[in-house]
Structures are given as C-alpha cells and as structure tokens.
Design a protein around this motif. Sequence first.
Motif: not given
Length: 121
Positions: A6-22, A52-63
């Motif tokens: 679970y924490l790994l999936k959350l961490l991957i979603a955070l990385v996706i969010s930060y990449l989008i932010t950058g 947008l970044a939080s939404l994208s990370g949320g979409i990933y973690v929701g799936g």
Amino acid sequence: MSKTNYLLKLLIALVISYLITGVATMVAAFFVYKMELGDKAIIVITSLIYSLASLSGGIYVGGKVEKKKLFSGMLLGLFYSIVIVLVGICVSKGGLEYSRDILLMFIISVISGGMGSLMRK
C-alpha cells in the motif's frame, strides 16, 4: 493488501504527482515570463498545477487500491502538500509565513486527490 504494498503504491502516486508538478511548473514559468503575468495570475496557475498533480496521483492510487479509495486519494493529497511546504521552508531564506495560500493549497490538494481516486474503478 500488505502495508508495504500500500505504501509503495502511495509513494509511486506521489512521484507521479511531483513529476507532473515539475513539468507543469516549467511550462507555466515559460508562459509567465513571456506574457509578463501578474501575481494573481501566478497564484491561479499554481493552484491549477497543484490540483492537476493531486488529481493525477489520485487517479493512479484509485486504480491500484481496492478498498478505501477516497481515503487513499485524500492521504495522497495531504502528503503532497506537506512535502511541498517542507521543500518551501527549506528553500526560502526566512521560512514560510502562514498564509491563506498555504491553507488553500492543502484544501485543493486533499480534495483533488480524493476526487481523482474516485475516478478509477
């Protein structure tokens, strides 16, 4: 699902969010520079990027999460905001002052992460 998974999936979603932010921040900086936009426009653009970044990370973690999707998305938004604020404190010379903008960022990120997590089945 194990806690580590679970924490790994959350961490991957955070990385996706930060990449989008950058990426979005670099694109926005270019347009702000070229168009000479004011402070209010920069605040709006920044809020859109956070959303947008939080939404994208949320979409990933929701799936990826079977149960507690809303909680997972909102937790993602909270962690996203906390790291953004901590980086801001480390980078700024005098520290960050509490402001309405920081509170707004937390609210936007948590709600966007939760909404994104509910968008995936």
